[in-house]
Design a protein around this motif. Structure first.
Motif, short mmCIF file in Angstrom:
data_model
loop_
_atom_site.label_atom_id
_atom_site.label_comp_id
_atom_site.label_asym_id
_atom_site.label_seq_id
_atom_site.Cartn_x
_atom_site.Cartn_y
_atom_site.Cartn_z
N LYS A 221 -10.25 -15.86 8.71
CA LYS A 221 -8.84 -16.19 8.47
C LYS A 221 -8.58 -16.07 6.98
O LYS A 221 -9.53 -15.92 6.19
N PRO A 222 -7.31 -16.08 6.55
CA PRO A 222 -7.04 -16.02 5.11
C PRO A 222 -7.86 -17.03 4.33
O PRO A 222 -7.94 -18.20 4.69
N GLY A 223 -8.51 -16.53 3.28
CA GLY A 223 -9.41 -17.36 2.49
C GLY A 223 -10.87 -17.11 2.79
O GLY A 223 -11.74 -17.44 1.98
N ASP A 224 -11.17 -16.52 3.96
CA ASP A 224 -12.54 -16.16 4.29
C ASP A 224 -12.87 -14.80 3.66
O ASP A 224 -12.03 -13.90 3.65
N PRO A 225 -14.08 -14.63 3.13
CA PRO A 225 -14.38 -13.43 2.34
C PRO A 225 -14.26 -12.11 3.12
O PRO A 225 -13.73 -11.14 2.58
N LYS A 232 -7.48 -6.56 2.02
CA LYS A 232 -7.31 -5.94 0.70
C LYS A 232 -7.40 -4.42 0.80
O LYS A 232 -6.56 -3.70 0.25
N TYR A 233 -8.39 -3.92 1.51
CA TYR A 233 -8.57 -2.46 1.58
C TYR A 233 -7.57 -1.80 2.53
O TYR A 233 -7.22 -0.63 2.34
N MET A 234 -7.11 -2.54 3.50
CA MET A 234 -6.03 -2.02 4.32
C MET A 234 -4.78 -1.78 3.47
O MET A 234 -4.11 -0.75 3.57
N ASN A 235 -4.47 -2.73 2.60
CA ASN A 235 -3.33 -2.58 1.70
C ASN A 235 -3.55 -1.45 0.69
O ASN A 235 -2.61 -0.73 0.34
N ILE A 236 -4.77 -1.30 0.21
CA ILE A 236 -5.08 -0.20 -0.72
C ILE A 236 -4.79 1.13 -0.05
O ILE A 236 -4.16 2.03 -0.63
N ARG A 237 -5.25 1.28 1.18
CA ARG A 237 -5.03 2.54 1.89
C ARG A 237 -3.54 2.87 1.98
O ARG A 237 -3.13 4.01 1.73
N TYR A 238 -2.75 1.90 2.35
CA TYR A 238 -1.32 2.15 2.50
C TYR A 238 -0.63 2.38 1.16
O TYR A 238 0.30 3.17 1.06
N ARG A 239 -1.08 1.70 0.13
CA ARG A 239 -0.51 1.96 -1.19
C ARG A 239 -0.77 3.39 -1.65
O ARG A 239 0.01 3.98 -2.39
N LEU A 240 -1.88 3.96 -1.19
CA LEU A 240 -2.26 5.31 -1.61
C LEU A 240 -1.65 6.42 -0.73
O LEU A 240 -1.97 7.59 -0.92
N MET A 241 -0.77 6.07 0.18
CA MET A 241 -0.22 7.09 1.07
C MET A 241 0.45 8.25 0.34
O MET A 241 0.26 9.42 0.74
#
Length: 463
Positions: A221-225, A232-241
């Motif tokens: 859940k949020p806060g778990d590593p 984080k990496y899901m967001n990176i992928r979409y930022r790089l579209m």
């Protein structure tokens, strides 16, 4: 028997022998043009007309008897009889090419407003022309297998096949040589997270597997590593579209490839020739996946705290997480905590980044962050089109060229070339210079170095 079976059988387009474990199923002769057309007709009328967007064509090797025994496999192939071209033993390896070719040609002929996309388990020379992406099959969920995927993907790309991927986390968990994994909170959580980070920088980004679900919330859940790293990496992928889509255009227009072995760009650096655990994503990102756990006892979770990386000679490299600039031609050791895949940007890189989104067309790219790594000249062409048709083949698309001149610290944003329905007439470019360690990671920058309203005309900006 199904209707397609009956029709194929009536025309003599089925193999003589049955497929070993498919309960009486037989293989259709994809080397026969009429058989390919019939196969497509059933796909079109049974799937595509109901709104299917893409096809997952599994087992295009094609699937044979379920065995790892070579003699048993060859015996099964002989039972199938010849293809319309001749000996099955001689032509079988090209099966994936011809079956995908039949679907591609039928789709292009019958469906005009939707791009072909085929995901398939096997490939053959020339198959890239059929809009096929290939994944590496039903692989085990182990650290060794994940490591081997780096060389596998690079060799695939070097063969001229640009769209390759794998099952993030591996396909076979419970059948892995180590035996059962300890759920999602132990060793598999660490393995899956590292694999997810690696997959973020492949041409095709996908998670899939047997036995266990793979959704991010299965790993905490949020806060778990593990959960936080995956998000984080899901967001990176979409930022790089915007970066990825522009590179996809280079694949189409310049025969480029996103997944690049180091010697493709650093041929003169002989130390890159035998490196099998790093690669380039585009020309700009150097990616060094972490493929070992912190402790070899797989009943415990953890993270590798460091990773040795070789930086190719002929460029300066900026560590994305720390901002440190390192001259190429040397091996260094860097931090590699559970959410820190070792990543470097080459000096002169220009990387467009979009907003956080939930899917590719979630929001218009009316504001893009343009990151420039100073220290060398650089150039990047931003490509855009309607996203899902073949009008680009008629020149209906736009390109915007960005050019960075390092000596004079001048950025030129060129005149927009071309047009397409629905394109943005005006937009904001937020220019961010990566230098002196002031920009780290992938989070949107609050205060860019410049903010430009772009209306399609050439702009020059001095810094």
């Amino acid at each position: 028997k199904t209707e397609i079976y009956k029709e194929m059988d009536k025309n003599g387009w089925l193999s003589k022998g049955e497929i070993g474990w498919f309960n009486g199923g037989k293989l259709y002769d994809a080397f026969n043009e009429d058989a390919r057309k019939l196969y497509w007709d059933y796909i079109r009328d049974g799937l595509m007309k109901y709104g299917v967007d893409a096809l997952w064509m599994d087992a295009t090797e094609p699937e044979r008897v379920f065995t790892d025994d070579r003699e048993a496999t060859e015996s099964e192939i002989i039972k199938w009889g010849p293809t319309s071209l001749g000996s099955r033993s001689r032509y079988l390896n090209a099966y994936s090419l011809v079956t995908c070719e039949g679907v591609y040609e039928g789709w292009r002929n019958d469906i005009k407003n939707k791009r072909v996309f085929i995901l398939t388990r096997s490939s053959f020379a020339g198959q890239q022309k059929t809009a096929s992406a290939t994944w590496s099959g039903d692989i085990y969920s182990t650290w060794e297998v994940m490591h081997s995927q780096i060389a596998a993907g690079l060799n695939f790309s070097l063969s001229g096949l640009p769209y390759w991927t794998f099952d993030i986390g591996g396909f076979l968990i419970d059948d892995a040589p180590y035996g059962l994994f300890d759920g999602f909170n132990g060793d598999y959580g660490e393995l899956y997270t590292r694999w997810f980070e690696f997959g973020t920088f492949l041409p095709i980004f996908r998670s899939h597997g047997d036995h266990r679900p793979r959704e991010p919330w299965q790993f905490g859940k949020p806060g778990d590593p593990y959960y936080d790293a995956i998000l984080k990496y899901m967001n990176i992928r979409y930022r790089l579209m915007p970066y990825i889509y522009s590179w996809a255009w280079k694949v189409t227009s310049e025969n480029a490839t996103l997944l690049r072995a180091l010697p493709m760009d650093f041929t003169e650096d002989k130390k890159t020739w035998n490196i099998n655990d790093e690669f380039l994503f585009g020309n700009d990102f150097l990616v060094a996946p972490v493929t070992t756990p912190v402790i070899q006892d797989l009943t415990r979770a953890g993270s590798v705290s460091t990773r040795t990386v070789y930086l190719p000679k002929g460029a300066d490299w900026t560590n994305i997480w720390t901002g440190e600039v390192v001259k190429g031609g040397r091996e260094i050791t860097v931090k590699a905590e559970i959410d820190m895949l070792p990543l470097f940007l080459r000096a002169g890189a220009i990387v467009p980044m979009g907003p956080y989104i939930q899917y590719a067309t979630d929001k218009p790219d009316d504001t893009l962050e343009i990151r420039i790594v100073t220290g060398a000249d650089g150039q990047f062409t931003l490509y855009e089109d309607e996203n899902d048709n073949y009008n680009y083949e008629q020149g209906i698309f736009t390109t915007i060229n960005f050019k960075w001149e390092n000596a004079t610290r001048k950025l030129t944003i060129g005149e927009r070339k071309g047009q397409f329905p629905g394109m943005l007439e005006k937009r904001v470019f937020r220019i961010v210079l990566i230098e002196n360690g002031k920009v780290k990671g992938f989070q949107p920058v609050d205060k860019p170095d410049r903010q430009i309203l772009y209306d399609g005309k050439t702009i020059q900006i001095n810094f």
